[in-house]
Design a protein around this motif. Structure first.
Motif, PDB file in Angstrom:
ATOM      1  N   TYR A   1       0.830  -1.203   0.000  1.00 33.79           N
ATOM      2  CA  TYR A   1       0.000   0.000   0.000  1.00 33.79           C
ATOM      3  C   TYR A   1       0.872   1.264   0.000  1.00 33.79           C
ATOM      4  CZ  TYR A   1      -3.114   3.654   1.676  1.00 33.79           C
ATOM      5  OH  TYR A   1      -3.803   4.830   1.822  1.00 33.79           O
ATOM      6  N   PHE A   2       1.810   1.343   0.949  1.00 37.12           N
ATOM      7  CA  PHE A   2       2.647   2.531   1.028  1.00 37.12           C
ATOM      8  C   PHE A   2       3.595   2.642  -0.157  1.00 37.12           C
ATOM      9  CE2 PHE A   2       1.490   2.471   5.618  1.00 37.12           C
ATOM     10  CZ  PHE A   2       0.906   3.732   5.638  1.00 37.12           C
ATOM     11  N   GLY A   3       4.002   1.509  -0.723  1.00 33.50           N
ATOM     12  CA  GLY A   3       4.810   1.556  -1.936  1.00 33.50           C
ATOM     13  C   GLY A   3       4.045   2.170  -3.088  1.00 33.50           C
TER      14      GLY A   3
ATOM     15  N   LEU B   1       3.417  12.140  -9.331  1.00 28.77           N
ATOM     16  CA  LEU B   1       2.728  13.427  -9.281  1.00 28.77           C
ATOM     17  C   LEU B   1       3.732  14.574  -9.161  1.00 28.77           C
ATOM     18  CD1 LEU B   1      -0.133  14.670  -9.199  1.00 28.77           C
ATOM     19  CD2 LEU B   1       0.007  14.543  -6.711  1.00 28.77           C
ATOM     20  N   MET B   2       4.744  14.406  -8.314  1.00 24.40           N
ATOM     21  CA  MET B   2       5.759  15.444  -8.154  1.00 24.40           C
ATOM     22  C   MET B   2       6.597  15.588  -9.423  1.00 24.40           C
ATOM     23  SD  MET B   2       5.236  16.893  -5.334  1.00 24.40           S
ATOM     24  CE  MET B   2       6.694  17.890  -5.278  1.00 24.40           C
ATOM     25  N   GLU B   3       6.930  14.479 -10.079  1.00 19.46           N
ATOM     26  CA  GLU B   3       7.670  14.557 -11.346  1.00 19.46           C
ATOM     27  C   GLU B   3       6.859  15.309 -12.390  1.00 19.46           C
ATOM     28  OE1 GLU B   3       8.646  10.589 -12.492  1.00 19.46           O
ATOM     29  OE2 GLU B   3      10.093  10.341 -10.872  1.00 19.46           O
ATOM     30  N   TRP B   4       5.579  15.011 -12.469  1.00 16.22           N
ATOM     31  CA  TRP B   4       4.692  15.696 -13.418  1.00 16.22           C
ATOM     32  C   TRP B   4       4.613  17.181 -13.114  1.00 16.22           C
ATOM     33  CZ3 TRP B   4      -0.017  18.108 -12.321  1.00 16.22           C
ATOM     34  CH2 TRP B   4      -0.712  18.557 -13.433  1.00 16.22           C
ATOM     35  N   TYR B   5       4.453  17.509 -11.820  1.00 17.76           N
ATOM     36  CA  TYR B   5       4.324  18.898 -11.412  1.00 17.76           C
ATOM     37  C   TYR B   5       5.615  19.678 -11.693  1.00 17.76           C
ATOM     38  CZ  TYR B   5       3.543  22.979  -8.459  1.00 17.76           C
ATOM     39  OH  TYR B   5       3.406  24.263  -7.996  1.00 17.76           O
ATOM     40  N   LEU B   6       6.754  19.081 -11.397  1.00 20.15           N
ATOM     41  CA  LEU B   6       8.028  19.772 -11.594  1.00 20.15           C
ATOM     42  C   LEU B   6       8.396  19.881 -13.072  1.00 20.15           C
ATOM     43  CD1 LEU B   6      10.065  18.295  -8.626  1.00 20.15           C
ATOM     44  CD2 LEU B   6       9.070  20.579  -8.807  1.00 20.15           C
TER      45      LEU B   6
ATOM     46  N   LEU C   1       4.843   5.700  -4.864  1.00 20.35           N
ATOM     47  CA  LEU C   1       5.021   5.766  -6.312  1.00 20.35           C
ATOM     48  C   LEU C   1       4.095   6.821  -6.921  1.00 20.35           C
ATOM     49  CD1 LEU C   1       6.419   4.529  -8.788  1.00 20.35           C
ATOM     50  CD2 LEU C   1       4.512   2.915  -8.925  1.00 20.35           C
ATOM     51  N   GLY C   2       2.854   6.856  -6.478  1.00 20.28           N
ATOM     52  CA  GLY C   2       1.903   7.844  -6.974  1.00 20.28           C
ATOM     53  C   GLY C   2       2.332   9.264  -6.657  1.00 20.28           C
TER      54      GLY C   2
END
Length: 61
Positions: free
Chosen positions: A43-45, A54-59, A49-50
């Motif tokens: 679950y935490f993995g 999301l941070m890669e997309w935002y940056l 990952l999500g």
């Protein structure tokens, strides 16, 4: 030194009062704990990952 020996005598006395689980109960509890740990790790993995994606997309904007 007398306090130390009295402490260990009390420890042994209390350990005799402990109700230890039977083999079947211990096996069941172990399976529950391990499956919970595996589920939480997955679950935490996935959540990590999500958030990373999301941070890669935002940056990248």
């Amino acid at each position: 030194m007398g306090k130390l020996s009295a402490f260990f005598k009390n420890v042994v006395s209390e350990m005799r009062k402990v109700s230890w689980p039977k083999r079947k109960e211990l096996t069941r509890y172990t399976i529950v704990v391990l499956s919970t740990v595996v589920f939480m790790a997955i679950y935490f993995g996935i959540v990590d990952l999500g958030i990373s994606r999301l941070m890669e997309w935002y940056l990248a904007l």
